[in-house]
Design a protein around this motif. Sequence first.
Motif, PDB file in Angstrom:
ATOM      1  N   PRO A  10       0.810  -1.217   0.000  1.00  0.00           N
ATOM      2  CA  PRO A  10       0.000   0.000   0.000  1.00  0.00           C
ATOM      3  C   PRO A  10       0.844   1.269   0.000  1.00  0.00           C
ATOM      4  O   PRO A  10       0.364   2.335  -0.368  1.00  0.00           O
ATOM      5  N   ARG A  11       2.118   1.173   0.382  1.00  0.00           N
ATOM      6  CA  ARG A  11       2.981   2.353   0.420  1.00  0.00           C
ATOM      7  C   ARG A  11       3.405   2.814  -0.968  1.00  0.00           C
ATOM      8  O   ARG A  11       4.047   3.840  -1.097  1.00  0.00           O
ATOM      9  N   GLN A  12       3.034   2.072  -1.989  1.00  0.00           N
ATOM     10  CA  GLN A  12       3.367   2.463  -3.363  1.00  0.00           C
ATOM     11  C   GLN A  12       2.186   3.088  -4.093  1.00  0.00           C
ATOM     12  O   GLN A  12       2.216   3.232  -5.306  1.00  0.00           O
ATOM     13  N   THR A  13       1.166   3.491  -3.367  1.00  0.00           N
ATOM     14  CA  THR A  13      -0.050   4.016  -3.982  1.00  0.00           C
ATOM     15  C   THR A  13      -0.166   5.527  -3.783  1.00  0.00           C
ATOM     16  O   THR A  13       0.468   6.106  -2.889  1.00  0.00           O
ATOM     17  N   SER A  14      -0.998   6.148  -4.596  1.00  0.00           N
ATOM     18  CA  SER A  14      -1.250   7.577  -4.416  1.00  0.00           C
ATOM     19  C   SER A  14      -1.989   7.823  -3.092  1.00  0.00           C
ATOM     20  O   SER A  14      -1.802   8.869  -2.465  1.00  0.00           O
ATOM     21  N   ARG A  15      -2.793   6.858  -2.667  1.00  0.00           N
ATOM     22  CA  ARG A  15      -3.476   6.993  -1.376  1.00  0.00           C
ATOM     23  C   ARG A  15      -2.448   7.130  -0.260  1.00  0.00           C
ATOM     24  O   ARG A  15      -2.604   7.959   0.648  1.00  0.00           O
ATOM     25  N   TRP A  16      -1.376   6.340  -0.291  1.00  0.00           N
ATOM     26  CA  TRP A  16      -0.325   6.427   0.720  1.00  0.00           C
ATOM     27  C   TRP A  16       0.378   7.773   0.658  1.00  0.00           C
ATOM     28  O   TRP A  16       0.631   8.420   1.674  1.00  0.00           O
ATOM     29  N   LYS A  17       0.682   8.239  -0.537  1.00  0.00           N
ATOM     30  CA  LYS A  17       1.376   9.524  -0.673  1.00  0.00           C
ATOM     31  C   LYS A  17       0.541  10.650  -0.075  1.00  0.00           C
ATOM     32  O   LYS A  17       1.071  11.516   0.618  1.00  0.00           O
ATOM     33  N   ASN A  18      -0.753  10.629  -0.308  1.00  0.00           N
ATOM     34  CA  ASN A  18      -1.641  11.646   0.267  1.00  0.00           C
ATOM     35  C   ASN A  18      -1.737  11.505   1.778  1.00  0.00           C
ATOM     36  O   ASN A  18      -1.720  12.502   2.513  1.00  0.00           O
ATOM     37  N   PHE A  19      -1.839  10.277   2.260  1.00  0.00           N
ATOM     38  CA  PHE A  19      -1.913  10.022   3.707  1.00  0.00           C
ATOM     39  C   PHE A  19      -0.625  10.468   4.388  1.00  0.00           C
ATOM     40  O   PHE A  19      -0.653  11.144   5.418  1.00  0.00           O
ATOM     41  N   ARG A  20       0.518  10.109   3.802  1.00  0.00           N
ATOM     42  CA  ARG A  20       1.823  10.482   4.345  1.00  0.00           C
ATOM     43  C   ARG A  20       1.945  12.008   4.433  1.00  0.00           C
ATOM     44  O   ARG A  20       2.378  12.549   5.451  1.00  0.00           O
ATOM     45  N   ARG A  21       1.539  12.685   3.382  1.00  0.00           N
ATOM     46  CA  ARG A  21       1.587  14.144   3.350  1.00  0.00           C
ATOM     47  C   ARG A  21       0.719  14.727   4.473  1.00  0.00           C
ATOM     48  O   ARG A  21       1.124  15.670   5.157  1.00  0.00           O
ATOM     49  N   ALA A  22      -0.462  14.162   4.688  1.00  0.00           N
ATOM     50  CA  ALA A  22      -1.359  14.644   5.739  1.00  0.00           C
ATOM     51  C   ALA A  22      -0.768  14.404   7.129  1.00  0.00           C
ATOM     52  O   ALA A  22      -0.864  15.267   8.003  1.00  0.00           O
ATOM     53  N   VAL A  23      -0.139  13.251   7.341  1.00  0.00           N
ATOM     54  CA  VAL A  23       0.485  12.952   8.643  1.00  0.00           C
ATOM     55  C   VAL A  23       1.600  13.954   8.932  1.00  0.00           C
ATOM     56  O   VAL A  23       1.682  14.518  10.021  1.00  0.00           O
ATOM     57  N   LEU A  24       2.459  14.194   7.946  1.00  0.00           N
ATOM     58  CA  LEU A  24       3.582  15.112   8.160  1.00  0.00           C
ATOM     59  C   LEU A  24       3.113  16.556   8.318  1.00  0.00           C
ATOM     60  O   LEU A  24       3.752  17.334   9.031  1.00  0.00           O
ATOM     61  N   ALA A  25       1.991  16.906   7.696  1.00  0.00           N
ATOM     62  CA  ALA A  25       1.443  18.263   7.880  1.00  0.00           C
ATOM     63  C   ALA A  25       0.872  18.425   9.286  1.00  0.00           C
ATOM     64  O   ALA A  25       1.031  19.477   9.917  1.00  0.00           O
ATOM     65  N   ARG A  26       0.223  17.380   9.788  1.00  0.00           N
ATOM     66  CA  ARG A  26      -0.374  17.442  11.132  1.00  0.00           C
ATOM     67  C   ARG A  26       0.689  17.350  12.224  1.00  0.00           C
ATOM     68  O   ARG A  26       0.559  17.957  13.288  1.00  0.00           O
TER      69      ARG A  26
END
Length: 90
Positions: A10-26
């Motif tokens: 799942p870490r190779q998906t666009s969903r992961w990239k968006n989730f990762r970005r949201a975690v680092l923003a929060r």
Amino acid sequence: MRYSDIYADPRQTSRWKNFRRAVLARYPLCEGAHCGHCATEVHHVERVTRRPDLAFEWGNVQALCHECHRLADQGKLKTRPRPQLEVRAW
């Protein structure tokens, strides 16, 4: 049998990239004990290879700097799930 033979990572998906970005923003600062550096990586408390169902759960990730992430992966930094949040930024 390898994990990749059964599940797509799942870490190779666009969903992961968006989730990762949201975690680092929060959580812009490293959540490692007494660190305080900028967080640049997202660590899964329960490994994705063991619990792919938790890959996108806020309670199963921590924002860490590179060094703390390396220590966490080696088992030298204690990590624990955070209480579940109702955030859907991804």
